[in-house]
Design a protein around this motif. Sequence first.
Motif, PDB file in Angstrom:
ATOM      1  N   PHE A 205      11.882 -28.466  25.456  1.00 36.28           N
ATOM      2  CA  PHE A 205      11.162 -29.728  25.657  1.00 36.28           C
ATOM      3  C   PHE A 205      11.982 -31.134  25.280  1.00 36.28           C
ATOM      4  CE2 PHE A 205       9.206 -33.244  22.763  1.00 36.28           C
ATOM      5  CZ  PHE A 205       8.337 -33.520  23.619  1.00 36.28           C
ATOM      6  N   THR A 206      11.603 -32.118  26.274  1.00 35.94           N
ATOM      7  CA  THR A 206      12.422 -33.498  26.132  1.00 35.94           C
ATOM      8  C   THR A 206      11.251 -34.361  26.010  1.00 35.94           C
ATOM      9  OG1 THR A 206      14.010 -32.697  27.791  1.00 35.94           O
ATOM     10  CG2 THR A 206      14.015 -34.878  27.188  1.00 35.94           C
ATOM     11  N   GLY A 212       7.542 -33.537  19.522  1.00 34.70           N
ATOM     12  CA  GLY A 212       8.446 -32.349  19.165  1.00 34.70           C
ATOM     13  C   GLY A 212       8.024 -31.422  18.144  1.00 34.70           C
ATOM     14  N   LEU A 228      14.489 -28.402  21.745  1.00 38.74           N
ATOM     15  CA  LEU A 228      13.908 -29.792  21.473  1.00 38.74           C
ATOM     16  C   LEU A 228      14.955 -30.983  21.552  1.00 38.74           C
ATOM     17  CD1 LEU A 228      11.929 -28.956  18.393  1.00 38.74           C
ATOM     18  CD2 LEU A 228      11.023 -29.022  20.575  1.00 38.74           C
ATOM     19  N   GLU A 229      14.808 -31.751  22.674  1.00 39.50           N
ATOM     20  CA  GLU A 229      15.757 -32.665  22.936  1.00 39.50           C
ATOM     21  C   GLU A 229      14.973 -34.110  22.657  1.00 39.50           C
ATOM     22  OE1 GLU A 229      18.117 -32.627  26.553  1.00 39.50           O
ATOM     23  OE2 GLU A 229      18.990 -30.682  25.623  1.00 39.50           O
ATOM     24  N   LEU A 230      15.271 -34.725  21.769  1.00 35.15           N
ATOM     25  CA  LEU A 230      14.393 -35.760  20.919  1.00 35.15           C
ATOM     26  C   LEU A 230      14.998 -37.200  21.267  1.00 35.15           C
ATOM     27  CD1 LEU A 230      13.005 -33.591  17.933  1.00 35.15           C
ATOM     28  CD2 LEU A 230      11.847 -33.678  20.493  1.00 35.15           C
ATOM     29  N   GLY A 433      16.903 -33.321  17.355  1.00 38.94           N
ATOM     30  CA  GLY A 433      16.475 -32.128  18.203  1.00 38.94           C
ATOM     31  C   GLY A 433      17.297 -30.913  17.663  1.00 38.94           C
TER      32      GLY A 433
END
Length: 457
Positions: A205-206, A212, A228-230, A433
Amino acid sequence: MRNLDIYNPANGQKIASLPADDAASVAARYRLARAAQPAWATTPLAQRKACIERFRAAVVAQLNPLATVMTHETGKPITMSRNELNGLLGRIDFFLTEVEASLRTQTVFNEGGMTEQIELAPLGVVANISAWNYPWFVGCNVILPALLAGNAVLYKPSEFAAQTGLAITRLLHEAGVPQDLMACLMGAGDVGAALLAQAVDGVFFTGSVATGAKIAQAVGQRFIKLQLELGGKDPTYVCDDANPKTAAESLADGAMYNTGQSCCSVERIYVHEKIHDAFVAAFVATVKGFKAGDPMADDTYIGAITRRPQLDVLERQVVDALAKGATLLTGGARLPGFGNGFAPTVLSQVNHTMDLMREESFGPIIGIQSVSGDAQAIALMNDTRYGLTAGVYTPDENRARQLLAQVNAGSVYWNCCDRVSPRLPWSGYGDSGMGLTLSTEGIKTFTRPKAWHLRKV
Ligand code: NAD
């Protein structure tokens, strides 16, 4: 059949109405991808690579129309859309060059008839739920290494970059990636949620921290791979020995490029009090030179804010900062007569009681705070729930290394900012993330290590 309407954020006009997915069509796509994956996993790597090479050639051949589509749906200035596509080529080349060595089975023991090997097997069917701000980068950071490693990919592009998502998928299919193996799911958060309800083997996920957290909750009981890239609130410290003008020019670009809508935009600047005034003057002069307006014009630097509600966030941060004693040096308001336009905005006399210095802005707005020295700068840089990137400007490499070693961030920069390299892992601390993309680790992340114990008899 439901439709997803696409609007141009630079003028509010509807530009497309696309057939959207629903829970039933998402489940059907999942079943097709699951059935297609084993054959892809046993397709020789050279053939999988050849597909991605043809995809690269198609991006080169269609670069201008692809950039135009991205600019129309996101409001990204056209030169930056072209830059993103050109930058993608380097990432593709990196994956193609490194994939073979990264995925090679390793023999780690071979004695007395006993052999031990580590195989990197594909995860299976992976979900990629993606953001709109760099749709080619964040989409392809997952899709390409996942496919190269033998996975099927169910890709849910952002509803604000849906046409780009369709273009990525079309070009991959035309390049030879089997139709069922890679699907583009059209729609907003409900379609993302329907994808999470499938028995996928990994979720990549971005996007925002809030989404997220929902995704982590949705898949938390299932023990599948989750990345998770937040967001970020990325700080930079300008030391007393830095050149205020060159640092200001570099950091103004790092804060405002892509209209400030980068996960690694510079979002907070701390400047040593000795050079604070000279830095601020040079910074404001640079920002005043940024041309805002029609994203299709070659000389536009500040384009549109992609999501309209973000204008309210930016306005609220300005009002809150001014109420708490900040000084507005330029900008501070929406741009009249220009869709989701917001003037590039610089505030000084800021502090950490203000949302501007604590919450992600994701727009062309920056706070500059004066500090008394290195210790205060480090304390303020680490006073955050995020930790994506951080930087230091000084000619002294030892000082920079010593300072950056103390900063909690996935990427650290000396005399540069807002930079991503395919050769280095992209990851974050805290609410920025978990997991990583890019680098050779960002290829291996789409696999699971399988341990082979082999005894000859
Ligand atoms: P977002 O969280 O609003 O949406 C991201 C994606 O999640 C979209 O595809 C959306 O449709 C989907 N989604 C929304 N609700 C969902 C749900 N309940 N279940 C499943 N999917 C759902 O984020 P955005 O506005 O698209 O992106 C901006 C954010 O992304 C910023 O915070 C930025 O910092 C971050 N970002 C981070 C990186 C990074 O590498 N760390 C890169 C780019 C963007």
